[in-house]
Design an enzyme around this catalytic site. Structure first.
Site, PDB file in Angstrom:
ATOM      1  N   GLY A  12       0.827  -1.199   0.000  1.00  0.00           N
ATOM      2  CA  GLY A  12       0.000   0.000   0.000  1.00  0.00           C
ATOM      3  C   GLY A  12       0.859   1.245   0.000  1.00  0.00           C
ATOM      4  O   GLY A  12       2.090   1.181  -0.099  1.00  0.00           O
TER       5      GLY A  12
ATOM      6  N   GLY B  21       0.911   5.573   1.563  1.00  0.00           N
ATOM      7  CA  GLY B  21       0.338   6.618   2.393  1.00  0.00           C
ATOM      8  C   GLY B  21       1.035   7.922   2.120  1.00  0.00           C
ATOM      9  O   GLY B  21       1.862   8.032   1.211  1.00  0.00           O
TER      10      GLY B  21
ATOM     11  N   MET C  68       3.299   9.309   3.792  1.00  0.00           N
ATOM     12  CA  MET C  68       4.725   9.296   4.084  1.00  0.00           C
ATOM     13  C   MET C  68       5.534   8.514   3.058  1.00  0.00           C
ATOM     14  O   MET C  68       6.740   8.695   2.949  1.00  0.00           O
ATOM     15  CB  MET C  68       4.963   8.690   5.471  1.00  0.00           C
ATOM     16  CG  MET C  68       4.216   9.382   6.590  1.00  0.00           C
ATOM     17  SD  MET C  68       4.813  11.054   6.877  1.00  0.00           S
ATOM     18  CE  MET C  68       6.417  10.694   7.555  1.00  0.00           C
ATOM     19  N   GLY C  69       4.902   7.588   2.351  1.00  0.00           N
ATOM     20  CA  GLY C  69       5.635   6.778   1.392  1.00  0.00           C
ATOM     21  C   GLY C  69       4.905   5.485   1.091  1.00  0.00           C
ATOM     22  O   GLY C  69       3.712   5.345   1.374  1.00  0.00           O
TER      23      GLY C  69
ATOM     24  N   VAL D 191       4.591   1.146   1.262  1.00  0.00           N
ATOM     25  CA  VAL D 191       4.875   0.012   2.134  1.00  0.00           C
ATOM     26  C   VAL D 191       4.895  -1.254   1.288  1.00  0.00           C
ATOM     27  O   VAL D 191       3.993  -1.493   0.475  1.00  0.00           O
ATOM     28  CB  VAL D 191       3.825  -0.118   3.257  1.00  0.00           C
ATOM     29  CG1 VAL D 191       4.184  -1.277   4.183  1.00  0.00           C
ATOM     30  CG2 VAL D 191       3.736   1.174   4.053  1.00  0.00           C
TER      31      VAL D 191
ATOM     32  N   LYS E 238       8.756   0.088   4.844  1.00  0.00           N
ATOM     33  CA  LYS E 238       8.225   1.391   4.415  1.00  0.00           C
ATOM     34  C   LYS E 238       9.364   2.198   3.799  1.00  0.00           C
ATOM     35  O   LYS E 238      10.396   2.433   4.434  1.00  0.00           O
ATOM     36  CB  LYS E 238       7.617   2.141   5.594  1.00  0.00           C
ATOM     37  CG  LYS E 238       7.134   3.534   5.240  1.00  0.00           C
ATOM     38  CD  LYS E 238       6.307   4.147   6.358  1.00  0.00           C
ATOM     39  CE  LYS E 238       4.936   3.525   6.438  1.00  0.00           C
ATOM     40  NZ  LYS E 238       4.032   4.248   7.354  1.00  0.00           N
TER      41      LYS E 238
ATOM     42  N   ASP F  13      -0.407   9.031  16.029  1.00  0.00           N
ATOM     43  CA  ASP F  13      -1.298   8.807  14.883  1.00  0.00           C
ATOM     44  C   ASP F  13      -2.105   7.521  15.076  1.00  0.00           C
ATOM     45  O   ASP F  13      -2.186   6.688  14.168  1.00  0.00           O
ATOM     46  CB  ASP F  13      -0.491   8.755  13.588  1.00  0.00           C
ATOM     47  CG  ASP F  13      -1.387   8.961  12.356  1.00  0.00           C
ATOM     48  OD1 ASP F  13      -2.498   9.512  12.510  1.00  0.00           O
ATOM     49  OD2 ASP F  13      -0.974   8.565  11.250  1.00  0.00           O
TER      50      ASP F  13
END
Length: 752
Positions: free
Chosen positions: A16, A18, A20-21, A23, A38, A129
């Protein structure tokens, strides 16, 4: 990216992406396990990347079954990566799409998150988070909190991370970390947040689980932020007032009005009748009881009681007991921390501790079993009796803990051996404590003490097994083969008395291996693995035998099993790094050696072996300056210890230093290192691997002096079974030495 290698990880598929980057599912080539990898976006500034890496390193201290384990962070080709445990299951967000869980299941999920936060927040780590997307429901139903790799330490955050790393934009010039709808109000208005912000997020998740709707809804990010700052969630219909009050307190906008700790939150839930124990294994830290008599001669009593209780618990299928060696190492290095704090650091649910007083022949023992997340005492006992009844006392104490933890009974409990004489038991406990130090003087003292135990009780199986281990370790710095024969005799006698004695079989395997009886040694190691699959020693000693023969692929597999069973087993990591080096897996080798050296350092052990082997890895990579620095660090470390391997470690460092100097064309430095190594060997001719040290000195000196006769002498000595001591340790082996002699021959007689 699929198929590419990042450090010692091979990317297998994309999981996947997100803000931030991305995975990926990756395979850890060093340890043979799946990981979630990640890869952070490349548009971060170098300052932000450095900050994120520093903060992520904090998470290596987190060890809890409710937290997806953070393995490491690093950078390859200017791309930052974070490696974490890969958890098979579904996120809480996915689970919610099928409907809200029952109230009891909701409290279990929330309690699991709070237990994880007790551990993390006490370590000074704040998640920031927490949301359904970062909560995983594993295939076995347990709850795991993800993405601690983006957490931060509990201190005011610097502007560069808050301004640049986050992708939640508030204005053109400012930003916050977290997800609107779950982040606490102070996170929006300030960078100075602490663990109470995580409790707010748990409250928001709890509201959603109970009601099926978000606590702070909104169609846009700004709408959710406005809702968080200006209104309280609507009451949930059908909820008891007590539960409504707890939820409202968790979601207070003022952090001072909230629960102050996750422990307080858990206690509140339990206080209104909910079961708050998460479905994690019953991990227990059994501490040595405190000697309150003031007489050091009575220290054995507390160690003996702790060992007896821990041994009884370790046999239960639903209990995980922290190894005594790990606790001993931690308590020696952390005198200012309470046992409860140490248990929390280790991710334990339970801590067993207490004290005792001896008054002549009378003994008083006071113990407590404490639930670590709530700090509640669930068992408190005081026993008075005669010191001669200590074995009956140990049985009662163990029985009380098993009942309190509702642990499974053993399907076929082994027949208990007859209790030894009290004096023999005292000597045995003291001997074991000395043995665990693995120092030359402490091993001598252990032999004296266990000898006294056996004088009083000749058929004491535990003492005989320990004697086998002591003789085996004596061999490591004397290379006296009579010690191996004695180790075998002691282990076999222990097995005659107690056929299921795993430790006796461990030391039998070691003694057979060192005597060259390889098939018998492997059979004994396999017996250990079958009888006690969670025991790392059977895999460790079998790996040593395979490495001795140059079977490094098999050695790696066995060592991976050993470190998976005992992550704190520093020397197993070092051996794994050595095996990877011999296979040319240099990234995997450096990582494993670094982990092993770190563990040995934290336990006040010599890091010389790890330093020397890391230097060899650098040398093979052409990183000569790093190799020299590591050699010098190893030599310095060797001087600070009486460890049984000290002399051999020092020789390894000097030999690698000589090879590095030769690779750099510095024959003078190489000659100096070889001269020192030769003098070292003359004074310690019985050290482990000494015969191979002699051959390697001759071969390297032949290159240094361009002297073919020295090379011929090295080959002659290597081939003569009567002249060469063939005891082995790591790079001082027949396989490795033969390869070195061939390499030196090619330098002196290059093939045209």
């Amino acid at each position: 990216m699929v198929g590419q290698k990042v450090s010692h990880y091979r990317i297998e598929r994309r999981l996947g992406a997100g803000a931030m980057g991305e995975v990926f599912l990756a395979h850890d080539l060093a340890l043979g396990r799946p990981v979630a990898l990640k890869l952070l976006q490349q548009d971060f500034t170098s300052q932000a990347r450095d900050r994120l890496t520093r903060e992520a390193q904090l998470c290596t201290r987190l060890q809890h079954p409710g937290i997806a384990t953070f393995f490491e962070t690093g950078a390859v080709d200017d791309r930052v990566f974070i490696a974490m445990e890969y958890v098979r299951g579904e996120t809480l967000r996915t689970a919610l799409r099928s409907g809200i869980p029952s109230r009891e299941r909701t409290i279990r999920i929330v309690s699991s998150l709070l237990e994880a936060l007790v551990h993390a927040n006490s370590a000074g780590v704040v998640h920031r988070d927490i949301k359904p997307e970062n909560v995983m429901i594993a295939e076995d139903g347990t709850v795991k909190l993800l993405d601690f790799g983006l957490a931060f330490s509990h201190r005011p955050a610097g502007g560069e991370l808050a301004d640049e790393v986050t992708r939640t934009q508030l204005t053109a010039s400012g930003s916050v970390i977290g997800t609107p709808g779950y982040i606490a109000p102070e996170t929006i208005s300030s960078t100075d947040v602490d663990g109470r912000a995580d409790l707010f997020a748990v409250g928001a998740v709890m509201h959603e689980l109970l009601s099926g709707v978000a606590a702070f809804p909104g169609d846009t990010m700004m709408a959710r932020i406005a809702t968080t700052l200006t209104r309280k969630p609507d009451p949930i219909s059908g909820l008891t007032q007590n539960l409504q009050d707890i939820l409202a307190r968790a979601l207070e906008r003022d952090p001072g009005e909230r629960f102050q700790t996750a422990t307080e939150f858990l206690r509140a839930l339990r206080g209104i009748g909910f079961e708050t124990s998460a479905s994690y294994p019953a991990k227990v830290a059994v501490f040595d009881l405190e000697n309150r008599s003031g007489d050091p001669a009575d220290d054995w009593i507390g160690a003996g009681i702790a060992d007896s209780v821990a041994s009884d618990l370790a046999g239960r299928p639903n209990a995980v007991v922290v190894p005594r060696a790990v606790l001993s190492r931690m308590t020696r290095g952390a005198t200012d921390e309470s046992p409860l704090a140490l248990a929390n650091q280790l991710g334990c649910r339970w801590a067993y501790l207490g004290g005792y007083q001896r008054m002549g022949s009378r003994l008083r023992v006071v113990v407590e079993l404490i639930e670590v997340p709530t700090e509640q005492i669930v068992l408190s006992e005081k026993h008075d009796g005669e010191i001669e009844t200590i074995f009956e006392l140990q049985d009662r104490l163990a029985r009380s803990v098993v009942d309190a933890l509702t642990l499974d009974e053993l399907s076929a409990p082994p027949e208990a051996p007859p209790a030894p004489a009290l004096g023999a038991y005292e000597c045995y406990v003291q001997a074991r404590e000395q043995f665990m130090r693995l120092e030359k003087a402490s091993l001598d003292e252990a032999e004296r003490l266990v000898g006294e135990a056996l004088r009083q009780e000749p058929d004491y199986a535990d003492a005989l097994a320990l004697l086998g281990g002591i003789h085996g370790m004596h061999f490591t710095y004397t290379t006296d083969r009579e010690h191996l024969a004695s180790a075998e005799r002691a282990a076999r006698r222990a097995l005659e008395l107690a056929p299921d004695h795993v430790d006796a079989r461990v030391w039998l395997s070691y003694a057979l291996w060192r005597q060259g009886r390889r098939e018998e040694s492997i059979a004994a190691a396999h017996e250990v693995q079958q009888r006690e699959p969670t025991n790392p020693w059977g895999f460790y000693f079998e790996a040593g035998l395979h490495a001795d023969l140059g079977r490094f692929e098999t050695a790696v597999e066995r060592l991976q099993r050993a470190v998976a069973l005992a992550p704190g087993f520093g020397f197993a990591w070092i051996c794994l790094g050595y095996a990877h080096t011999e296979l040319g897996n240099f990234d995997e080798a450096k990582w494993s050696l670094g982990r092993g050296t770190e563990l040995e350092s934290s336990g006040n052990m010599s890091t010389a072996g790890g330093d020397g082997l890391t230097a060899e890895c650098h040398r093979r990579c052409g990183e000569f300056d790093q190799a020299r620095r590591k050699c010098l660090a190893g030599l310095e470390s060797a001087e600070r210890t009486d460890h049984m391997y000290r002399d051999t470690f020092r020789a390894i460092c000097l030999l690698v230093l000589a090879r590095t100097a030769l690779d750099q064309g510095d024959r003078e430095a190489a000659g100096t290192a070889l001269s020192q190594c030769s003098l070292h060997l003359k004074g310690r001719s019985r050290m482990l691997g000494g015969g191979f040290v002699r051959v390697q000195i001759l071969a390297l000196q032949a290159v240094c002096d361009s002297n073919p006769s020295l090379l011929a002498e090295s080959s002659r000595v290597l081939a003569d079974p009567d002249e060469l001591d063939r005891s082995w340790l790591l790079s001082l082996s027949e396989w490795h030495t033969t390869a070195l002699v061939k390499e030196c021959s090619s330098r002196i007689h290059p093939v045209s």
